[in-house]
Design an enzyme around this catalytic site. Sequence first.
Site: not given
Lengths: 376, 335
Positions: B59, B128
């Site tokens: 990322e 998540h």
Amino acid sequence: MTTQAEHRMPATTAAAPAEAGLLPSAEPVRFLDDDGGPAPDDAHGRFERPPTELLRRAYDAMVLGRRFDAQATALTKQGRLAVYPSSRGQEAGEIGAVLALRETDWLFPTYRDTMSLIGRGIDPVEALTLLRGSWHCGYDPVATRTAPQCTPLATHAPHAVGLAYAARRRGEDTVALVLIGDGGTSEGDFHEALNFAAVFHAPVVFLVQNNGYAISVPLSRQTAAPSLAHKGVGYGVRSERVDGNDPLAVLAVLTDAVESARAGGGPVLVEAHTYRVEPHTNADDDGRYRDHDEVEAWKRRDPITRLEAHLRSRGELTDDDVSAAREAAETFAADVRARLSDEPAGDPADLFAHVYAEPTPQLREQATWLAEELAR
Amino acid sequence: MTVTMGKALNAALRDAMREDDSVLMFGEDVGALGGVFRVTDGLTAEFGDDRCFDTPLAEAGIVGLAVGMAMNGFRPVVEMQFDAFAYPAFEQIASHVAKMRNRTRGAIGLPMVIRVPYAGGIGGVEHHSDSSEAYYAHTPGLKVVTPATVADAYSLLREAIADPDPVVFMEAKKLYWAKDEVTLPVTTEPFGTAVVRREGSDATLVAYGPAVPVALEAAEAAAADGRSLEVVDLRTLVPFDDATVAASVRRTGRCVVVAEATGFAGVSAEIAARVQERCFHSLWAPVLRVTGWDVPFPPPVLEKYQLPGVDRILDTVDRLQWDDVPDPRFLAGSR
């Protein structure tokens, strides 16, 4: 079982190169011995001696760079600079990096690379803005094709990859050269940048100036790898090792790397073995972590002395040339001194001016409040 | 026509890419797969692997690549696969994305969008379901946007891509499947404009992103009990619309902030502070908050206890000193 070849290969990636072509040489490439005499012919492999004209430019720029560096260190003692991380002893890498680039190429420097900014022709007061503390980046990065000096280690490396990849996508032949130190190679962003550069075949040159120390921590605590250049192989990046105090070798290898990247050869990682002669910054006390003898030993392999000896031995540098280079350096230093003799003024309105293209209502409001506070 | 929020986001990306060749979409699994939430569905097929492409799984590298490309003429949109998986990119976002314009005195702006699917309500396992908006909203130089309606999803994403500054675009995962009757393309109110989603006279619920539909549901239930609640949807956290929020609270005299994120030092705390600063003389009760508890986001089985729901909102509204009785929860000596 799926083989590599059966995977779909996007247009933006190249076929994986063979490992042998990626590995660095067993010993750093060099043209000169420690005194500036010729190194054995096999010490520079396939690389050619750079043209004399380039070496002469490098000599003048290195002499100027060193004088500038000494002046900046002196200015910290007079309180004119907040801090200055010296690159004394690394002149071959600092100047070699910029001489290997065209004006249209981009340089991505760190806080230790102010000498490279000077080598690129950036105004010294603008170059020292960060370390003077009057703003962050004092020069126009777009006009100078030089990214802001980066302080968080290696975080500028992915930017170099993105910029170079964007250039390639736009059909431009721009190359990006990113400067990193040995400590920076331990940061994740260094590895992500190498990987992205290889996968997207971006025209980037990673120049790692391995100067032995990350502030106080020696190379042995950064890595157990055979060399820092070996880190490129795992990503599919061609890697080279060079004597970072041999200006001929640095220029030869970097020019080759830059032109290879420009020609579509993909990224190149170059490790320059050099040494940080000065403490980390003026605020550092290097007596706590290294021996004086070690510093003296490296000073005897001085890049300027070596280049001077080499050029003189070939009749390519006269006493007059040396005097002229030193004189130009003194004039430059005097100018820097004079122009930094005042306390920098800061405009408080600058706080709010460039946070966004258009200040938010909240920032406009806060700017008003500060102005009112100052008017009282 | 009936459109889901996911399809509206997809349409916004497609229309932006059709109109401007410099707009790129990249990230993890955004190519052939179309993204794990299918927001980039069909983009690689239409625009090719040069315009919508998969990257290595890293990322910081994705955001760093976008910085470099934005420095050199492109308008990248990057997808962080999930809220918590954006954390490796945080240094790039906080130290470079947010600061580049400022540190270069405006010489380099970064027109880029970081899309972050966020928040809970979909039964996601650990890592998540984070509500990470406060990290970004606390970082000057970023704009932080979070649509709660299908029309806003389209319009705000188009505006984010066109914006000269970096935008963190927070997409509430549980709203990807929310449907509405919308004709695309649609243009809604611009950045920095909060919208009154439901008018009311007794108290104001201030909400954003995934909390907006919950607040509306609570207002509907309150109406049945004879209490009229106004619901303000912030839409953009940065820039913040003080005027609309303050006008509503001055009118109703009472305010509850509803947010799914944990409350401590969160965006909800900022909203409550701003309302208190501006509306103190109009308030009949302290500004209260309904937020997630200050705990790591729980596993799916416990999720229902964490998420602000209608009952918790109505209970909180009940504590707004309707009969001049102080809120017992915050009386001296109550804890």
